[in-house]
Design a protein around this motif. Sequence first.
Motif, short mmCIF file in Angstrom:
data_model
loop_
_atom_site.label_atom_id
_atom_site.label_comp_id
_atom_site.label_asym_id
_atom_site.label_seq_id
_atom_site.Cartn_x
_atom_site.Cartn_y
_atom_site.Cartn_z
N TYR A 30 0.85 -1.31 -0.03
CA TYR A 30 0.04 -0.13 0.00
C TYR A 30 1.00 1.33 0.12
N ASN A 31 0.47 2.12 -1.00
CA ASN A 31 1.15 3.36 -1.02
C ASN A 31 2.75 3.40 -1.21
N PRO A 32 3.24 2.41 -2.05
CA PRO A 32 4.55 2.09 -2.10
C PRO A 32 5.57 3.33 -2.69
N ASN A 33 7.13 3.09 -1.99
CA ASN A 33 8.02 3.82 -2.48
C ASN A 33 8.47 3.32 -3.93
N GLN A 42 6.99 8.44 -3.31
CA GLN A 42 5.84 7.64 -2.98
C GLN A 42 4.58 7.78 -3.63
N VAL A 43 3.97 6.90 -4.05
CA VAL A 43 2.94 6.78 -4.94
C VAL A 43 1.66 6.27 -4.02
N VAL A 74 -0.05 -1.45 -4.76
CA VAL A 74 1.13 -1.62 -5.80
C VAL A 74 0.97 -2.44 -7.02
N SER A 75 0.14 -3.38 -7.09
CA SER A 75 -0.41 -4.25 -8.17
C SER A 75 -0.77 -3.41 -9.36
N ASP A 76 -1.93 -2.39 -8.74
CA ASP A 76 -2.61 -1.56 -9.93
C ASP A 76 -1.50 -0.63 -10.26
N LEU A 77 -0.77 0.08 -9.35
CA LEU A 77 0.09 0.87 -9.88
C LEU A 77 1.16 0.43 -10.87
N THR A 78 1.71 -0.59 -10.65
CA THR A 78 2.53 -1.34 -11.74
C THR A 78 2.34 -1.35 -12.89
N THR A 79 0.88 -1.88 -12.96
CA THR A 79 0.30 -2.06 -14.31
C THR A 79 -0.06 -0.70 -14.96
N ASP A 80 -0.52 0.10 -14.20
CA ASP A 80 -0.85 1.39 -14.86
C ASP A 80 0.45 2.26 -15.30
N MET A 105 -1.22 2.59 5.22
CA MET A 105 -2.70 2.70 4.57
C MET A 105 -3.06 4.18 5.15
N THR A 106 -4.13 4.53 4.27
CA THR A 106 -4.56 5.86 4.72
C THR A 106 -5.41 5.68 5.44
N THR A 107 -6.14 6.53 6.28
CA THR A 107 -7.14 6.33 7.21
C THR A 107 -8.32 5.48 6.64
N GLU A 108 -8.76 5.88 5.46
CA GLU A 108 -9.82 5.28 4.84
C GLU A 108 -9.77 3.90 4.44
N GLU A 109 -8.54 3.54 4.13
CA GLU A 109 -8.03 2.09 3.57
C GLU A 109 -8.00 1.40 4.88
N ARG A 110 -7.48 1.98 5.99
CA ARG A 110 -7.46 1.28 7.45
C ARG A 110 -8.75 0.77 7.70
#
Length: 537
Positions: free
Chosen positions: A154-157, A166-167, A171-177, A284-289
């Motif tokens: 989540y929210n990887p560097n 940091q993005v 991570v799997s979605d970010l890598t694909t995009d 994680m963000t507050t919403e994700e957590r």
Amino acid sequence: MSLFTTTRNIVSILQCLLILLPGSAVAQKGQDKRPNIVYIMSDDHAYQAISAYGSRLNKTPNIDRLAEEGLLFTRASVTNALCAPSRAVLLTGKHSFVNGKIDNEAKFDWSQDNFAKILQKHGYQTALIGKIHMDGIPTGFDHSAVLIDQGEYYNPNFIINGHKQQVEGYVSDLTTDMVLQWIAQRDPSKPFCVLYHQKAPHREWLPALRHIVDYTAMKFPEPETLFDDFRGRGTAAKTAEMNILKHMNWAGDNKVPPTLMDELGLKEYMSWDKAAFNNNLGRMTTEERAVWDSVYLPIMENFRLAYPHMSEADLMRWRYQRYMQDYLGTVAAVDDGVGKLLDFLKQNGLDENTIVIYTSDQGFYLGEHGWFDKRFMYEESLRTPLLIRYPKEIPAGTRSDALVQNLDFAPTLLDYAGIEAPKDMQGESFRKLAGGTQKNWRDAVYYTYYEYPGIHAVKRHYGIRTDRYKLIHFYYDIDEWELYDLEEDPQELHNVYDNPAYAEVRKKMTEKLAAVRASYNDSADNDRKFLPKTPVE
């Protein structure tokens, strides 16, 4: 500048680029017609967790498309079942003892030649996006966006062309995009090669939020050998530290909160167990957590109530289910990414002239022999998934039992690009094999493993696998041999090295091993060269 580059920004940029992309496909006509290459490598993705391989555990409809529209290798394998060494073999086409990356700790020399550098020199645009797990700045790539070390879910560097960033996102979605964005922005007049490397399903297995409800509700069939007692095997299998019940982390792996561990008296096996839980979920963000906790906290409350009444067998079964729920949940997002890529290529007229490969850096244990992890030369970690789609040469729906290895990727990709592989590459091109025009192939694969002493305590060993038999030599602090008849004993439960009925097989396999080692210029001198400086006690 904001700390985060949001997923929404990446997607919006990508959508704008896609509007322009069909015209670029037209621009490519009459120019360089060499095939594009998309090499997809996940991390620790067991072939048992792909439905095209007959998985009893999960469905992977998008990865399966590669098998339906191309070729599935049933016995592809690696030369060293460990993350970073496998990547070094991919890049160089050389065994670990030649490229120098024998284990996860050894430095990789990026100044040595690799197939991406060669493609670059011959006019290919190249990119590396995702996990590489090797120190240093990758060379051979016009563009790189790589995770640091193991990376985060989540929210990887990422290190993007040398700059840490940091993005926000999964991570799997970010890598694909990022892969699709790079393809969309490329120069359409030149062929491209992108290494699309997913972190998942590597430990500690945090699925995307969209998958956690479904996967945590599933119950998975247990492997026959979940409670293996290793009778009939030697020291190495009996002393390895990768048992799900005894050696898996409670917090980091099974997601038992550290406070609950303390309440129940559960001890850390690895010193970083609780820290991994706090660090991973703390990203994680507050919403994700909040979404995560709404699913996982009720599971843990049920465990808290059940724990005092659970036997060791009950605990093993509970931990196995928790492992599978999270591991397979991370696979689901990888499969989503493959589908997105294949759709992207088709929509933009790139699917016919693009070679798409799906593989993993090695296999993985999904409870077989009671284990998780890899490292051994036994089948579950030696074998790796390998599926290839290239309509111009590979007939749809084909399968091959050939003994191909990750050692062969570099020369094969160069062959598809019309480039002769350097003579010091030790692999062989399987292009003609994949296309159905070659019948003869190697009759044995060679394997080495060096990371001992080390995590999971898998002994140093080397060996060969043929069509039917496997011979392994465990060395350094022990001197033991194992021989398996894979036709009679596919689960490798009975070492027949000292069985008189296999005396002739043992003799032939020993001779074959010596010949194969010599053919790759490996020897006992190399074994000694890579021994640790401080002897094991």
